[in-house]
Structure formats: structure tokens, C-alpha cells
Motif scaffolding. Structure first.
Motif, PDB file in Angstrom:
ATOM      1  N   THR A  76     -47.338  25.620  56.899  1.00  8.66           N
ATOM      2  CA  THR A  76     -47.189  26.259  58.205  1.00  8.66           C
ATOM      3  C   THR A  76     -46.948  27.755  58.042  1.00  8.66           C
ATOM      4  O   THR A  76     -46.566  28.224  56.963  1.00  8.66           O
ATOM      5  CB  THR A  76     -46.015  25.652  58.994  1.00  8.66           C
ATOM      6  N   GLN A  95     -45.068  33.464  69.854  1.00  8.61           N
ATOM      7  CA  GLN A  95     -45.557  32.851  71.090  1.00  8.61           C
ATOM      8  C   GLN A  95     -45.620  33.905  72.202  1.00  8.61           C
ATOM      9  O   GLN A  95     -44.985  34.956  72.108  1.00  8.61           O
ATOM     10  CB  GLN A  95     -44.635  31.696  71.496  1.00  8.61           C
ATOM     11  N   ALA A 105     -42.668  30.135  66.499  1.00  6.69           N
ATOM     12  CA  ALA A 105     -42.772  28.698  66.267  1.00  6.69           C
ATOM     13  C   ALA A 105     -43.662  28.462  65.051  1.00  6.69           C
ATOM     14  O   ALA A 105     -44.585  29.233  64.788  1.00  6.69           O
ATOM     15  CB  ALA A 105     -43.369  28.007  67.491  1.00  6.69           C
ATOM     16  N   ALA A 124     -45.625  31.816  63.872  1.00 11.04           N
ATOM     17  CA  ALA A 124     -46.495  32.465  64.860  1.00 11.04           C
ATOM     18  C   ALA A 124     -45.664  32.881  66.071  1.00 11.04           C
ATOM     19  O   ALA A 124     -44.851  32.108  66.576  1.00 11.04           O
ATOM     20  CB  ALA A 124     -47.599  31.507  65.288  1.00 11.04           C
ATOM     21  N   GLN A 167     -46.673  27.033  63.044  1.00 12.66           N
ATOM     22  CA  GLN A 167     -48.019  26.579  63.375  1.00 12.66           C
ATOM     23  C   GLN A 167     -48.738  26.235  62.075  1.00 12.66           C
ATOM     24  O   GLN A 167     -48.412  26.772  61.013  1.00 12.66           O
ATOM     25  CB  GLN A 167     -48.795  27.681  64.121  1.00 12.66           C
ATOM     26  N   PRO A 168     -49.733  25.348  62.131  1.00 13.35           N
ATOM     27  CA  PRO A 168     -50.510  25.054  60.911  1.00 13.35           C
ATOM     28  C   PRO A 168     -51.161  26.326  60.367  1.00 13.35           C
ATOM     29  O   PRO A 168     -51.593  27.191  61.124  1.00 13.35           O
ATOM     30  CB  PRO A 168     -51.568  24.060  61.392  1.00 13.35           C
ATOM     31  N   ASP A 169     -51.187  26.431  59.055  1.00  9.70           N
ATOM     32  CA  ASP A 169     -51.746  27.611  58.400  1.00  9.70           C
ATOM     33  C   ASP A 169     -53.254  27.684  58.655  1.00  9.70           C
ATOM     34  O   ASP A 169     -53.992  26.774  58.280  1.00  9.70           O
ATOM     35  CB  ASP A 169     -51.462  27.553  56.899  1.00  9.70           C
ATOM     36  N   PRO A 170     -53.749  28.752  59.297  1.00  9.16           N
ATOM     37  CA  PRO A 170     -55.166  28.817  59.646  1.00  9.16           C
ATOM     38  C   PRO A 170     -56.068  29.357  58.539  1.00  9.16           C
ATOM     39  O   PRO A 170     -57.287  29.337  58.692  1.00  9.16           O
ATOM     40  CB  PRO A 170     -55.172  29.782  60.840  1.00  9.16           C
TER      41      PRO A 170
END
Length: 175
Positions: free
Chosen positions: A97, A102, A108, A100, A110-113
Motif C-alpha cells: 500500500t 483524500q 488513507a 494517498a 491505497q493499493p500501490d499503483p
């Protein structure tokens, strides 16, 4: 006294001195506690079941299940010591993760993009084996194991460093 007895007298004392030095070195090497607090010969120390929880961060592989399977034997090296055989009890994938921001200003996870993270795996391994304990800690082989120690996990398809995040030792039975 003959000349032969005079020549052999001091040599006998030197031989006895050399034998005494070797005996002291042998006792120090095998029975004296080393820098880790455990002698090489573990006389009177009962073996106890030890469960290590180790975290592997960013292992680059696409199919970890084919190389590491629960129930298989892996070898662990602690601080460049000899390999210690342990049984792999379980593997848990830990999602990668990133933090990120918001729209409301909070942060929060978030999945690693990142595209390269498709190949990276964060894993939590539970390894079980036998070890020793004394007043200065828990030992696998002759090396002390504790939370934060770095170990190298070596199996047929993987050799990777891991960080110890948990050590669970069975209590001594009162018999």
C-alpha cells in the motif's frame, strides 16, 4: 643423572604445559558462553519449539506459491551462521500500500499503483523449529534470535533476506 635424563626433564614439563594450554582452549571453545551467551555444547538446555514470524518485503516473483509451500523445509541463516532447518508453517501475502491524500484532506492507505509492484510480494512467513533458551534470550543454533534480527531464508527456489517480526517459544513444562 645421565645426560639423557637431564635433556628429557625440561621437555616433559613443556609437553605438560602444551597439553594444559590445549585443554584450556578446548574447554573455553566448547563450554564457555560465547558473545551470544550460549556455549557450542548446550549441556542441560532442553530444546523447545520456536515459531518465527518473518517479513519478506518486495520479493520479486510472479508465482511464490510454486517456490514456497507450507509444510516444506527451508533453511535459515542468522548473521552468516550455519543454515538451520525450519518448517514453513504458513505464508500470508501482505498487500503493498501507499499513503494517498483524500479530497477531504485526510490520508488513507491505497493499493500501490506502480506497474513494477505486480511482480513484488510482501510476505509474512511462519517458520517452526527447535531452539534453546537461557537468561539472555532464545537461540536457534548458536545465534540469538529476537525481533528485528535479519535472517536469510534459503529454499530450493528462493534465497532472500527477511526481518524477524515475532518469536514465539513454547513454555517449559513443569514435570
Amino acid at each position: 643423572m645421565t645426560s639423557l635424563n637431564r635433556r628429557s626433564g625440561p621437555a616433559q614439563w613443556m609437553n605438560l604445559g602444551a597439553i594444559a594450554v590445549l585443554a584450556i582452549a578446548f574447554i573455553y571453545l566448547f563450554f564457555w558462553p560465547g558473545p551470544e551467551g550460549l556455549p557450542l555444547v548446550k549441556i542441560g538446555l532442553p530444546q523447545r519449539a520456536v515459531v518465527l514470524e518473518a517479513n519478506i518485503a518486495g520479493l520479486n516473483t510472479t508465482d511464490i506459491e510454486s517456490t514456497l509451500r507450507p509444510g516444506t523445509e527451508v533453511k535459515v541463516s542468522i548473521k552468516n551462521s550455519a543454515l538451520i532447518p525450519l518448517t514453513l508453517k504458513s505464508i500470508e501475502r501482505v498487500p503493498g500500500t501507499v499513503v494517498a491524500t483524500q479530497p477531504n484532506g485526510n490520508v488513507a492507505p491505497q493499493p500501490d499503483p506502480r506497474p513494477e509492484m505486480r511482480f513484488g510480494s510482501n510476505l509474512l512467513l511462519k517458520l517452526e523449529g527447535k531452539g534453546y533458551s537461557n537468561q539472555s534470550g532464545f537461540f536457534l543454533g548458536v545465534k540469538r534470535i529476537r525481533v528485528g534480527s535479519t535472517v536469510v531464508i534459503d529454499s530450493a527456489g528462493v534465497e532472500t533476506p527477511a526481518s524477524v517480526v515475532g518469536v514465539v517459544v513454547e513454555p517449559l513444562s513443569k514435570s
